[in-house]
Scaffold this motif. Structure first.
Motif, PDB file in Angstrom:
ATOM      1  N   PRO A 269       0.829  -1.216   0.000  1.00 14.70           N
ATOM      2  CA  PRO A 269       0.000   0.000   0.000  1.00 14.70           C
ATOM      3  C   PRO A 269       0.864   1.267   0.000  1.00 14.70           C
TER       4      PRO A 269
ATOM      5  N   GLN B 176       0.796  11.071   1.606  1.00 20.15           N
ATOM      6  CA  GLN B 176       1.691  12.128   1.135  1.00 20.15           C
ATOM      7  C   GLN B 176       2.387  12.785   2.331  1.00 20.15           C
TER       8      GLN B 176
ATOM      9  N   LEU C  73       5.364  10.814   3.399  1.00 20.85           N
ATOM     10  CA  LEU C  73       6.503  10.933   2.467  1.00 20.85           C
ATOM     11  C   LEU C  73       7.214  12.274   2.659  1.00 20.85           C
ATOM     12  N   VAL C  74       6.417  13.322   2.895  1.00 17.13           N
ATOM     13  CA  VAL C  74       7.002  14.641   3.161  1.00 17.13           C
ATOM     14  C   VAL C  74       7.861  14.565   4.425  1.00 17.13           C
TER      15      VAL C  74
ATOM     16  N   MET D 297       9.369  11.996   5.583  1.00 19.00           N
ATOM     17  CA  MET D 297      10.583  11.227   5.293  1.00 19.00           C
ATOM     18  C   MET D 297      11.641  12.080   4.594  1.00 19.00           C
ATOM     19  N   ILE D 298      11.179  12.975   3.688  1.00 13.68           N
ATOM     20  CA  ILE D 298      12.112  13.894   3.028  1.00 13.68           C
ATOM     21  C   ILE D 298      12.682  14.873   4.060  1.00 13.68           C
ATOM     22  N   GLU D 299      11.800  15.406   4.899  1.00 15.80           N
ATOM     23  CA  GLU D 299      12.250  16.395   5.887  1.00 15.80           C
ATOM     24  C   GLU D 299      13.213  15.784   6.904  1.00 15.80           C
TER      25      GLU D 299
ATOM     26  N   ARG E 222      15.308  13.451   6.271  1.00 15.90           N
ATOM     27  CA  ARG E 222      16.597  13.352   5.581  1.00 15.90           C
ATOM     28  C   ARG E 222      17.311  14.704   5.603  1.00 15.90           C
ATOM     29  N   GLU E 223      16.521  15.771   5.445  1.00  9.08           N
ATOM     30  CA  GLU E 223      17.127  17.097   5.460  1.00  9.08           C
ATOM     31  C   GLU E 223      17.697  17.408   6.852  1.00  9.08           C
TER      32      GLU E 223
ATOM     33  N   VAL F  64       4.582  -1.194   5.701  1.00  7.07           N
ATOM     34  CA  VAL F  64       5.177  -0.352   4.651  1.00  7.07           C
ATOM     35  C   VAL F  64       5.892   0.843   5.291  1.00  7.07           C
TER      36      VAL F  64
ATOM     37  N   ARG G 142       9.060  -0.247   6.647  1.00  7.02           N
ATOM     38  CA  ARG G 142      10.118  -0.400   5.640  1.00  7.02           C
ATOM     39  C   ARG G 142      10.800   0.929   5.338  1.00  7.02           C
ATOM     40  N   TYR G 143       9.999   1.987   5.187  1.00  2.98           N
ATOM     41  CA  TYR G 143      10.576   3.313   4.941  1.00  2.98           C
ATOM     42  C   TYR G 143      11.477   3.725   6.106  1.00  2.98           C
TER      43      TYR G 143
ATOM     44  N   ARG H  85      14.714   1.731   6.101  1.00  2.15           N
ATOM     45  CA  ARG H  85      15.604   2.233   5.056  1.00  2.15           C
ATOM     46  C   ARG H  85      16.338   3.481   5.551  1.00  2.15           C
TER      47      ARG H  85
ATOM     48  N   GLU I  32      20.388   4.482   6.413  1.00  4.21           N
ATOM     49  CA  GLU I  32      21.100   5.673   5.932  1.00  4.21           C
ATOM     50  C   GLU I  32      21.792   6.404   7.086  1.00  4.21           C
TER      51      GLU I  32
END
Lengths: 133, 169
Positions: B91, B95, B98-99, B101-103, B105-106, B152, B155-156, B159, B163
């Motif tokens: 699934p 959104q 995901l945002v 997850m990007i933030e 990383r930043e 799911v 998993r993110y 990951r 990193e």
């Protein structure tokens, strides 16, 4: 698995890594993920007079995902929004010679550019709405 | 057709299994299938035992790790987390996630001290544990879809933890 030379070039020297201001009216942002592997991709475009003048990406994933998004940001600069909307994952996969197990990376890049265009179009259609998430 | 690791090991199809019980069952079945017991058997019998033994090893690997066990239960329930297919695949997370997850990383890229990275790591690790617990609860309640959604996210997060660990070296 061996990466093609083009994937390695983009992976080692990715073009257009970075961010644009997501609250800028002329910027469209697409964020997509690949649930099966946990990759995330952010792709942004700046549009002026219907033409994409700048594109940036940040991808956290494998070499093929990074290369796919790097390639798309290179391609779309100078394209009209309509042209960019027509980019197909098969073109990305072909250019980078992606093996079948990495096709989903090119799908991700296609999804990301489409999401960015959609975001831009929504901003243009409803300029009064803030970019609240 | 998905191989059923639970059926292969003669264990009940559920998440909440004792690790020692899984291991005990594995050792017991391994002994039964040991090649020494089939020395006098026909070549067909020997081959069958070998095939059973290899299936058993795979089932054991798939069940002893709680994450793989949970993902296998989803697969048996019709949701394959290794697939990106729109129907029957993993699934798509929201959104907003995901945002995030990007933030995150930043934040990692901006973190300058080991302490900052460690704080971020602990936060993500806690979130991952919480998602796995949610998946376990959903599986015990027979809610495959809810479990798959939690797995799911897991998993993110995993990951991302990889990193963070990579960045520390």
């Amino acid at each position: 698995m061996a990466y093609s030379d083009k994937v390695i070039q983009h992976y080692e020297q990715p073009r257009n890594v970075g961010s644009l201001d997501k609250n800028d009216e002329s910027v469209g942002t697409g964020i997509v993920g690949a649930p099966a592997c946990g990759d995330v991709m952010k792709l942004q475009i700046r549009v002026e007079d219907g033409v994409i003048t700048d594109a940036k990406f940040k991808t956290y994933g494998c070499g093929s995902a990074i290369a796919s998004s790097s390639l798309v940001t290179e391609w779309v600069k100078g394209m009209s929004v309509e042209q960019a909307m027509k980019i197909q994952n098969s073109q990305i996969a072909e250019e980078l010679s992606l093996p079948p197990v990495k096709i989903h990376c090119s799908v991700l890049a296609e999804d990301a550019i489409k999401a960015a265009i959609l975001d831009y179009q929504q901003k243009q259609g409803k300029p009064a709405v803030s970019a609240a998430e | 057709m998905t191989d059923d690791f639970f059926a292969c090991m003669g264990l009940p199809r559920r998440f909440d299994l004792d690790r020692a019980a899984i291991e005990g069952r594995y050792l017991e079945l391994s002994r039964e299938l040991h090649p020494d017991r089939f020395i006098g058997g026909s070549s067909a019998e020997r081959r069958a035992a070998l095939e059973r033994s290899s299936a058993l090893n795979e089932a054991y690997r798939g069940l002893r790790d709680p994450i793989r066990r949970a993902e296998h239960l989803c697969k048996l329930g019709g949701i394959d987390l290794d697939s990106d297919a729109r129907s029957g695949g993993a699934p798509t997370p929201s959104q907003a996630f995901l945002v995030e997850m990007i933030e995150a990383r930043e934040l990692l890229a901006e973190a300058t001290t080991p302490g900052e990275r460690e704080a971020l790591r602990e936060k993500i690790e806690a979130a991952a544990e919480e998602r796995l617990a949610a998946a376990a609860a959903a599986l015990e309640g027979g809610m495959i879809r809810d479990a798959a959604e939690a797995l799911v996210i897991h998993r993110y997060l995993r990951r991302f933890l990889d990193e963070i660990d990579g960045a520390q070296h």
